[in-house]
Design an enzyme around this catalytic site. Structure first.
Site: not given
Ligand code: MLT
Length: 202
Positions: A102, A152, A183
């Site tokens: 992520s 996702d 996700h």
């Molecule tokens: C997260 O929450 O980490 C997002 O999905 C991705 C990001 O902000 O880089």
């Protein structure tokens, strides 16, 4: 940057560099490293940006909207940290494979987008396109595994395909592994990443 380094049993194996997701720490992905390449040394880094107390690797303005200036700054900071960590821990700077989830996958993707030699390869789990409208460096034959979910809501399938195309156009050997879910990180994508690692990098 706050980090831990664990010496692996095989000094020739790629060093795994771990990047956690939002709100995580350098401890989170250690079991993944063990599953993906048990003999590798591991450098696991904590993002040094805080969002409401949650560690991240760069600032965002809202969900999915990145603070581009901070992303660029943090990418350079991380690149320099990798140079320094290689000297301090005595590993081969040219033998690093990122494993990011992520937000961690996004900073690892940003290293690929900005430097031809930051990483020998990368395992990007649920990544987004870190930046648009820039020329990527030459990534000829850099192996990249992307783990993605067809449902996702954060990293859409369209964005996954866009990322695959951008990296492939820069020369990278991209393999996309699709999961049916969202996700979350799944066991089957970690197994797929481990198999890919054996085939592509060892
Ligand atoms: C997260 O929450 O980490 C997002 O999905 C991705 C990001 O902000 O880089």
């Amino acid at each position: 940057m706050r980090h831990i380094f664990q010496q692996g049993s095989d000094p020739a194996a790629p060093v795994l560099v771990l990047f956690h997701g939002t709100g995580g720490t350098e401890m989170d992905l250690l079991p993944l490293a063990q599953a993906i390449s048990p003999a590798s040394s591991v450098l696991s880094i904590r993002g040094n940006v805080l969002e409401n107390g949650m560690p991240r690797f760069f600032r965002r303005l809202a969900e999915g909207i990145f603070d581009e200036e901070d992303l660029i700054f943090r990418t350079t900071e991380l690149y320099n940290f990798l140079d320094q960590a290689a000297v301090e821990n005595g590993f081969d700077r040219r033998n690093l494979v990122a494993v990011g989830y992520s937000n961690g996958a996004n900073i690892a993707g940003s290293l690929l987008f900005h430097y031809p030699d930051a990483l020998r390869g990368a395992i990007l789990l649920h990544p987004m396109v870190p930046r648009r409208g820039i020329a990527l460096p030459d990534l000829t034959d850099v192996p990249v595994f992307i783990g993605a979910g067809r449902n996702d809501p954060i990293c859409s399938p369209e964005e996954t395909v866009e990322l695959e195309e951008l990296l492939s156009t820069a020369g990278a050997n991209v393999h996309v592994h699709w999961e049916a879910g969202g996700h979350q990180l799944t066991r089957s994508e970690v197994i797929a990443a481990a198999e890919w690692m054996k085939d592509s990098l060892q």
